[in-house]
Design a protein around this motif. Structure first.
Motif, PDB file in Angstrom:
ATOM      1  N   ARG A  65       0.992  -1.397  -0.007  1.00 25.66           N
ATOM      2  CA  ARG A  65      -0.006  -0.085  -0.029  1.00 25.66           C
ATOM      3  C   ARG A  65       0.961   1.531  -0.032  1.00 25.66           C
ATOM      4  N   VAL A  66       2.036   1.068   0.765  1.00 25.55           N
ATOM      5  CA  VAL A  66       3.017   2.322   0.778  1.00 25.55           C
ATOM      6  C   VAL A  66       3.493   2.302  -0.791  1.00 25.55           C
ATOM      7  N   VAL A  67       3.688   1.351  -1.524  1.00 25.80           N
ATOM      8  CA  VAL A  67       4.594   1.429  -2.591  1.00 25.80           C
ATOM      9  C   VAL A  67       3.713   2.021  -3.601  1.00 25.80           C
ATOM     10  N   ASN A  68       2.284   1.944  -3.814  1.00 22.18           N
ATOM     11  CA  ASN A  68       1.487   2.402  -4.657  1.00 22.18           C
ATOM     12  C   ASN A  68       0.767   3.725  -4.151  1.00 22.18           C
ATOM     13  N   ALA A  69       1.198   4.101  -2.969  1.00 20.19           N
ATOM     14  CA  ALA A  69       0.707   5.362  -2.333  1.00 20.19           C
ATOM     15  C   ALA A  69      -0.529   5.664  -2.099  1.00 20.19           C
ATOM     16  N   LEU A  70      -1.027   4.245  -1.488  1.00 19.42           N
ATOM     17  CA  LEU A  70      -2.312   4.334  -0.837  1.00 19.42           C
ATOM     18  C   LEU A  70      -2.273   4.516   0.634  1.00 19.42           C
ATOM     19  N   GLU A  71      -1.166   4.252   1.107  1.00 15.38           N
ATOM     20  CA  GLU A  71      -0.674   4.657   2.366  1.00 15.38           C
ATOM     21  C   GLU A  71       0.208   5.558   2.652  1.00 15.38           C
ATOM     22  N   ARG A  72       0.450   6.383   3.403  1.00 14.36           N
ATOM     23  CA  ARG A  72       1.535   7.458   3.506  1.00 14.36           C
ATOM     24  C   ARG A  72       2.296   6.912   4.805  1.00 14.36           C
ATOM     25  N   PRO A  73       3.527   6.604   4.508  1.00 17.97           N
ATOM     26  CA  PRO A  73       4.381   6.452   5.718  1.00 17.97           C
ATOM     27  C   PRO A  73       4.655   7.554   6.695  1.00 17.97           C
ATOM     28  N   ASP A  74       5.147   7.366   7.921  1.00 19.83           N
ATOM     29  CA  ASP A  74       5.168   8.429   8.888  1.00 19.83           C
ATOM     30  C   ASP A  74       6.604   9.048   8.382  1.00 19.83           C
ATOM     31  N   VAL A  75       7.426   8.519   7.941  1.00 18.14           N
ATOM     32  CA  VAL A  75       8.563   8.935   7.495  1.00 18.14           C
ATOM     33  C   VAL A  75       9.402   8.092   6.272  1.00 18.14           C
ATOM     34  N   GLY A  76      10.118   8.670   5.538  1.00 14.35           N
ATOM     35  CA  GLY A  76      10.758   7.804   4.617  1.00 14.35           C
ATOM     36  C   GLY A  76      10.486   8.220   3.066  1.00 14.35           C
ATOM     37  N   GLN A  77      10.986   7.614   2.141  1.00 13.40           N
ATOM     38  CA  GLN A  77      11.148   7.914   0.745  1.00 13.40           C
ATOM     39  C   GLN A  77      10.473   6.803  -0.159  1.00 13.40           C
ATOM     40  N   VAL A  78       9.703   6.984  -0.990  1.00 15.00           N
ATOM     41  CA  VAL A  78       9.150   6.043  -2.038  1.00 15.00           C
ATOM     42  C   VAL A  78       9.398   6.447  -3.522  1.00 15.00           C
ATOM     43  N   LEU A  79      10.422   5.938  -4.283  1.00 14.51           N
ATOM     44  CA  LEU A  79      10.903   6.620  -5.522  1.00 14.51           C
ATOM     45  C   LEU A  79      10.563   5.595  -6.390  1.00 14.51           C
ATOM     46  N   LEU A  80      10.049   6.199  -7.445  1.00 12.60           N
ATOM     47  CA  LEU A  80       9.717   5.675  -8.841  1.00 12.60           C
ATOM     48  C   LEU A  80      10.395   6.268  -9.837  1.00 12.60           C
ATOM     49  N   ASP A  81      11.557   5.504 -10.412  1.00 13.88           N
ATOM     50  CA  ASP A  81      12.408   6.297 -11.449  1.00 13.88           C
ATOM     51  C   ASP A  81      13.163   7.454 -10.894  1.00 13.88           C
ATOM     52  N   GLY A  82      13.399   7.471  -9.709  1.00 12.83           N
ATOM     53  CA  GLY A  82      14.029   8.592  -9.064  1.00 12.83           C
ATOM     54  C   GLY A  82      13.046   9.637  -8.582  1.00 12.83           C
TER      55      GLY A  82
ATOM     56  N   ASP B 109      10.429  10.855  -5.851  1.00 13.40           N
ATOM     57  CA  ASP B 109       9.781  10.696  -4.828  1.00 13.40           C
ATOM     58  C   ASP B 109       8.188  10.841  -4.701  1.00 13.40           C
ATOM     59  N   LEU B 110       7.482   9.675  -4.666  1.00  6.83           N
ATOM     60  CA  LEU B 110       6.004   9.590  -4.793  1.00  6.83           C
ATOM     61  C   LEU B 110       5.252  10.506  -3.911  1.00  6.83           C
ATOM     62  N   LEU B 111       5.900  10.429  -2.489  1.00  5.47           N
ATOM     63  CA  LEU B 111       5.079  11.223  -1.506  1.00  5.47           C
ATOM     64  C   LEU B 111       5.180  12.655  -1.412  1.00  5.47           C
ATOM     65  N   ARG B 112       6.188  13.135  -2.394  1.00  4.78           N
ATOM     66  CA  ARG B 112       6.346  14.678  -2.392  1.00  4.78           C
ATOM     67  C   ARG B 112       5.399  15.432  -3.493  1.00  4.78           C
ATOM     68  N   LEU B 113       4.753  14.273  -4.525  1.00  2.00           N
ATOM     69  CA  LEU B 113       4.098  14.878  -5.407  1.00  2.00           C
ATOM     70  C   LEU B 113       2.693  15.510  -5.186  1.00  2.00           C
ATOM     71  N   PRO B 114       2.289  16.639  -5.588  1.00  2.00           N
ATOM     72  CA  PRO B 114       0.830  16.917  -5.674  1.00  2.00           C
ATOM     73  C   PRO B 114       0.048  15.917  -5.865  1.00  2.00           C
ATOM     74  N   PHE B 115      -1.242  16.094  -5.497  1.00  2.00           N
ATOM     75  CA  PHE B 115      -2.235  14.994  -5.848  1.00  2.00           C
ATOM     76  C   PHE B 115      -2.579  14.679  -7.261  1.00  2.00           C
ATOM     77  N   LYS B 116      -2.527  15.475  -8.257  1.00  2.00           N
ATOM     78  CA  LYS B 116      -2.776  15.312  -9.489  1.00  2.00           C
ATOM     79  C   LYS B 116      -1.663  14.642 -10.379  1.00  2.00           C
ATOM     80  N   GLN B 117      -0.290  15.090  -9.977  1.00  2.00           N
ATOM     81  CA  GLN B 117       0.836  14.450 -10.592  1.00  2.00           C
ATOM     82  C   GLN B 117       0.757  13.114  -9.914  1.00  2.00           C
ATOM     83  N   LEU B 118       0.654  12.887  -8.508  1.00  2.00           N
ATOM     84  CA  LEU B 118       0.604  11.493  -8.011  1.00  2.00           C
ATOM     85  C   LEU B 118      -0.295  10.675  -8.713  1.00  2.00           C
ATOM     86  N   ARG B 119      -1.460  11.250  -9.064  1.00  2.00           N
ATOM     87  CA  ARG B 119      -2.750  10.427  -9.909  1.00  2.00           C
ATOM     88  C   ARG B 119      -1.921   9.886 -11.070  1.00  2.00           C
TER      89      ARG B 119
END
Length: 329
Positions: free
Chosen positions: A49-66, A68-78
């Protein structure tokens, strides 16, 4: 490439805190079939769930092709999440929709034109072997066929990563083999990275190129499958292939575990041992196993225990790139 860096996720209730992921770092190479194993409660479901950004971790980074999904605005994340396909244990199909409509569902949501949707579905049903089932409803399909629809739907948006969450655990062994063959074919033909979440080590042994084990939200061991089974110190390697049995040996003899990778290599390996040691040996147990789609021979032998024998087998292991492990006394 998919990468997690120092990811921690804690669930809190009124009475306690449960840490599902605890400082987890993991790198999944491109085009790998990466297996993630662990017992119930190890953190596998939270991880996916963290990998596909359905859950946000308390700390850390989830990188796809470099990125960070967790820093993207909602529209870009979608938009980025469309590059992560997902297949489920219980298929999650829309029962009122046909095979075609189920597969094209994510394309309709994305606003893809009808002509493009039809063309893409036509390609996918042929890929997964359901070309004659496009007008059927889920109730008219077998479990294996439903999972093929799920796989096709996950591929609809041309993802770079495919997440499989216990996708074969509801299927019988024959159907499981067929789905595995399909995933292997997709990995090879499309160059798709596949992450397999499962509790079945045999499944990972046969199909995964890499494997990792979670315990209490932590990564306890990981690596390439062929390297792990050749490492005499790897607990995971010992779990993936049979090790020493409890069979007794005669006084003055020792049990040795021999492992060789490659089709037909086990025959040459046994012949080399007989020739170079000059010692008669008994095959206590063993056989040839499918590991990462390759043949691996592993045999438990009983031989006369001498210093010369140990030196000879050690030298043979270095020259022939085989693994040799002596049973502990």
């Amino acid at each position: 490439m998919l990468e997690l860096i120092d990811v921690t996720k804690t669930y809190r209730t009124k009475s306690r805190a449960i840490t599902a992921l605890d400082g987890l770092s993991l790198r999944v190479p491109e085009r790998a079939i990466f297996g993630i194993a662990g017992r119930s409660g190890a953190g596998k479901s939270t991880l996916i769930r963290v990998v596909n950004a359905l859950e946000r971790p308390d700390v850390g980074q989830v990188l796809l092709d470099g990125e960070d999904l967790l820093r993207l605005p909602f529209k870009q994340l979608r938009n980025r999440r469309r590059k992560i396909g997902m297949i489920f244990q219980h298929f999650n199909l829309l029962h009122s929709q046909t095979v075609r409509e189920n597969i094209e569902f994510p394309l309709r949501i994305a606003g893809t034109a009808k002509v493009q949707r039809r063309k893409r579905v036509d390609e996918l049903v042929e890929l997964v072997g359901l070309g004659d089932r496009v007008k059927n409803y889920p109730s008219q399909l077998s479990g294996g066929q439903k999972q093929r629809v799920g796989i096709a739907r996950a591929l609809a948006a041309n993802p770079s990563v495919l997440l499989s969450d216990e996708a074969t655990s509801a299927l019988d062994s024959e159907t499981t083999d067929q789905i595995l063959e399909l995933l292997l074919s997709i990995n090879k033909e499309l160059g798709l990275t596949i992450v397999l979440i499962t509790h079945e080590l045999e499944l990972l042994r046969r199909s995964a190129t890499h494997v990792a084990v979670l315990e209490n939200g932590r990564l306890v061991e990981h690596g390439e499958v062929l390297d792990l089974i050749a490492d005499v110190h790897s607990r995971l390697g010992r779990d993936l292939l049979p090790g020493f049995t409890d069979a007794p040996v005669a006084p003055g003899r020792v049990k040795v575990l021999i492992t060789a990778v490659g089709s037909g290599r086990h025959e040459a390996m046994l012949a080399d041992i007989a020739l170079e040691t000059g010692s008669r040996f008994d095959v206590v147990s063993g056989g040839v196993y499918e590991v990462s789609t390759r043949a691996v021979g592993r045999f438990e032998l009983a031989l006369d225990d001498t210093a010369s024998l140990r030196r000879t087998l050690g030298a043979l292991a270095e020259r022939k790139s085989i693994s040799v492990e002596f049973a502990r006394e």
